[in-house]
Each structure stands twice: as C-alpha cells, then as structure tokens.
Design an enzyme around this catalytic site. Structure first.
Site, PDB file in Angstrom:
ATOM      1  N   ASN A  23     -27.128  23.220  11.122  1.00  0.00           N
ATOM      2  CA  ASN A  23     -27.612  23.670  10.044  1.00  0.00           C
ATOM      3  C   ASN A  23     -27.471  25.375  10.032  1.00  0.00           C
ATOM      4  OD1 ASN A  23     -28.249  22.274   7.761  1.00  0.00           O
ATOM      5  ND2 ASN A  23     -29.903  21.525   8.661  1.00  0.00           N
ATOM      6  N   ASP A  62     -21.473  13.656   3.162  1.00  0.00           N
ATOM      7  CA  ASP A  62     -21.033  15.014   2.787  1.00  0.00           C
ATOM      8  C   ASP A  62     -20.485  16.028   4.016  1.00  0.00           C
ATOM      9  OD1 ASP A  62     -23.618  14.938   3.793  1.00  0.00           O
ATOM     10  OD2 ASP A  62     -24.221  16.467   2.272  1.00  0.00           O
ATOM     11  N   GLU A 111     -29.238  12.302  10.574  1.00  0.00           N
ATOM     12  CA  GLU A 111     -29.787  11.901   9.300  1.00  0.00           C
ATOM     13  C   GLU A 111     -29.586  10.458   8.938  1.00  0.00           C
ATOM     14  OE1 GLU A 111     -30.109  14.298   4.709  1.00  0.00           O
ATOM     15  OE2 GLU A 111     -28.500  14.887   6.078  1.00  0.00           O
ATOM     16  N   TYR A 135     -30.780  16.966  15.022  1.00  0.00           N
ATOM     17  CA  TYR A 135     -30.592  17.437  13.430  1.00  0.00           C
ATOM     18  C   TYR A 135     -31.522  18.486  13.280  1.00  0.00           C
ATOM     19  CZ  TYR A 135     -31.000  16.654   8.621  1.00  0.00           C
ATOM     20  OH  TYR A 135     -30.930  16.813   7.146  1.00  0.00           O
ATOM     21  N   ASP A 151     -25.713  18.252  13.906  1.00  0.00           N
ATOM     22  CA  ASP A 151     -25.757  19.121  12.565  1.00  0.00           C
ATOM     23  C   ASP A 151     -26.891  20.503  12.844  1.00  0.00           C
ATOM     24  OD1 ASP A 151     -26.542  20.499  10.082  1.00  0.00           O
ATOM     25  OD2 ASP A 151     -27.065  18.545   9.194  1.00  0.00           O
TER      26      ASP A 151
END
Length: 251
Positions: free
Chosen positions: A146, A241, A35, A105, A144
């Site tokens: 997810n 985050d 990201e 990602y 990531d």
C-alpha cells in the site's frame, strides 16, 4: 524457486474471474494472496500438491491473507509478533529451510488519512519484526504494501503527494526499510522502468490507459539479492484491481 503474490480483492470473486486457471498455469512453488475477504469454510480450493494456510480477519468479508505452498514450512505464525493478535489477518510468517516468507497486507491510511498514524506505528512494528527475523535467516517479504515508493512507481505523482499510499510519511517508511538491509527486487532488476504498475482504480478506462500504481512487492534481505533470477509484474492478469507479481529466486 518461483513465488507469486497477488492481492485478489476477494478470493471468491477472483475464482470466478480466472484465478484457478492462472494458478495452475503458473505452477508456482509458493503462491501468496492478500485481501481474501473470507472466513474459514466459505470457500474450498482444490489445489493439488499444495499445503494451504489461511489467516482471516475477525470481521467478515474484510482483509485476510493466505499462502499455498508445495513445500511444507518448518513453522507458521500469524500476526507481527507473539504479543499481539492480528485481528485483521494481515501478516503470515512461514519458515523454510533457507528463509522466512512474510506475506503482508498493509493497512491503508484511508482517503482522508484518518488511519495514517496507525499505519506509521504498524510500519515500525513490521520493520522491527523483519529485522529480528533477518538475524536468524534471510527474509522474503511479499504482498500489497500500500505504498508507491518513488515518483516512477505511479502515473501521476504530483497530484497524489498528499494522498494515501504516496504521502511523504509512508514513502519514508519504505525508504527506511530498504536502508536497514532490504531490497525491492523489481527495482533491483528494473531501476528505470516506467509504466510498471500493479494496481489500478476501477474508474472508467483507468486500467486500459495504464494510470496505475506499483504497490505490490517482493522485498528480500540484501544478502540474497544475488540469488534473484527474475522479478516480474503480470499486468495482463485481470481477475482483481491488482495484478500478480512474481519472484524467481535461488536455484
């Protein structure tokens, strides 16, 4: 060998929140980010001793991945395969002498699960791609992804059963990946550790109360699990985050 993966949620913003200090202090051999949210030329990082490789999304300010490595790779490719260009900058593959590194990602299924069908097809393509690479040499997958795989991987599993990142379908894809020859390095070393998260909502005091999800991973081919020296989560690092995850492997 020390590898770090971090969803920085915008590298330009993360640099203003201490990214470079963390990067230099950790002195990783390979540092992967997701990201990035920037195009080539929008930021110049002075990372002495590192080769830099970027894969940006076509859409400005969206997605994107990058790898910073002390070791020059043998080959580099972007996207999941050679047939389809990755317009969202989500996958980078770097080949090294002992392994393939895949920096990922994973697409989010969206709050209303509008992208779930796309996500599941993407998962199948990625898994097949990893299996093809694994036939050549072991893989190290990071990024990531997810998905919180099991109930231990998020604070409130029951209230999130039908939410993006914890649907039955997404979790089954992670299970299938591991059944087909790959290992979650953090859970390999910490099978019962609770409260170990890598992402927290920006909502008020959520991170302070550790109401989080573990959705950032290092996953390796089963045949190199005995080469793992350590796998950690640096939850104290607050430039995004997400927080960085760390793998120490090989000698």
């Amino acid at each position: 060998m020390k590898l770090i993966s971090w969803n920085v949620n915008g590298i330009r913003a993360c640099v203003s929140k201490g990214f470079l200090e963390y990067f230099k202090n950790e002195n990783a051999d390979i540092f992967c980010i997701q990201e990035t949210k920037c195009q080539e030329g929008q930021i110049k990082l002075e990372l002495d001793g590192y080769h830099q490789y970027w894969h940006s999304a076509v859409k400005k300010g969206y997605s994107g991945t990058a790898v910073f490595t002390k070791i020059e790779p043998l080959t580099i490719r972007t996207g999941i395969d050679d047939k389809e260009e990755d317009d969202e900058g989500r996958v980078m593959t770097l080949e090294f002498e002992k392994f393939f590194l895949i920096n990922v990602y994973t697409p989010n299924s969206k709050r209303d699960l509008a992208r779930l069908d796309y996500r599941l097809v993407w998962e199948d393509r990625l898994r097949n791609y990893l299996k093809q690479l694994d036939q050549i040499k072991p893989i190290i997958l990071c990024g990531d992804l997810n998905v919180a795989h099991n109930e231990i991987d998020l604070k409130n599993p029951k209230s999130n059963l039908k939410n993006s990142g914890f649907t039955k379908e997404e979790r089954e894809k992670m299970t299938l990946l591991q059944q087909e020859g790959f290992t979650d390095t953090f859970r390999f070393l910490n099978p019962d550790k609770e409260g170990a998260y890598t992402w927290w909502s920006y909502m008020n005091k959520v991170r302070e109360r550790n109401i989080g999800w573990r959705i950032d991973y290092f996953i390796v081919s089963n045949r190199i699990v005995n080469e793992i020296n350590d796998a950690n989560i640096h939850s104290e690092i607050v430039g995004s985050d997400h927080c960085p995850v760390v793998l120490e492997i090989f000698k």
